[in-house]
Design a protein around this motif. Structure first.
Motif, short mmCIF file in Angstrom:
data_model
loop_
_atom_site.label_atom_id
_atom_site.label_comp_id
_atom_site.label_asym_id
_atom_site.label_seq_id
_atom_site.Cartn_x
_atom_site.Cartn_y
_atom_site.Cartn_z
N THR A 55 0.77 -1.24 -0.04
CA THR A 55 0.06 -0.29 -0.29
C THR A 55 0.59 1.18 0.03
O THR A 55 0.25 2.69 0.40
CB THR A 55 -0.63 0.38 1.69
N LYS A 56 2.32 1.47 -0.19
CA LYS A 56 3.03 2.38 0.71
C LYS A 56 2.75 2.91 -1.51
O LYS A 56 2.78 4.29 -1.01
CB LYS A 56 4.40 1.83 0.55
N GLY A 57 2.66 2.47 -1.85
CA GLY A 57 3.02 3.62 -3.03
C GLY A 57 1.65 4.16 -3.55
O GLY A 57 0.94 5.71 -4.01
N GLU A 58 0.63 3.81 -2.97
CA GLU A 58 -0.86 3.94 -3.36
C GLU A 58 -1.09 5.10 -1.97
O GLU A 58 -1.41 6.15 -2.42
CB GLU A 58 -1.77 3.14 -2.87
N VAL A 59 -0.23 5.21 -0.89
CA VAL A 59 -0.47 6.65 0.64
C VAL A 59 -0.07 7.60 -0.11
O VAL A 59 -0.51 8.64 0.02
CB VAL A 59 -0.22 5.84 1.49
N LEU A 60 1.58 7.25 -0.63
CA LEU A 60 2.52 8.29 -1.12
C LEU A 60 1.49 9.30 -2.17
O LEU A 60 1.55 10.57 -2.06
CB LEU A 60 3.20 8.25 -1.63
#
Length: 84
Positions: A55-60
């Motif tokens: 989920t890191k990319g989407e959160v960024l």
């Protein structure tokens, strides 16, 4: 704030207007629980978003497009803000 814990690449530290921390939490949780928002200092506007590798990319992307000013900060920047 535990240095080993916060220096984790799956924990994103942010600086924003203290009154916007609740908005950040609502947005992140509203996107199917992409992360967990923890307030580090409500007075200084420092928060942490805990994410997964998936989920890191989407959160960024979400953080970049927030409807308020938000800055991703390093552990060292957070320490300086909290110590000031």
């Amino acid at each position: 704030m535990n240095k080993d814990e916060i220096n984790d690449p799956l924990k994103i530290l942010v600086l924003l207007e203290p009154s916007k921390i609740v908005l950040l939490d609502e947005i992140i949780e509203g996107y199917s629980h992409l992360g967990i928002v923890t307030t580090i200092s409500g007075k200084k506007g420092v928060a942490m978003v805990q994410v997964t590798a998936d989920t890191k990319g989407e959160v960024l992307k979400i953080l970049e497009n927030m409807p308020c000013e938000i800055k991703i900060i390093s552990f060292q920047e957070a320490e300086k803000i909290l110590d000031a």
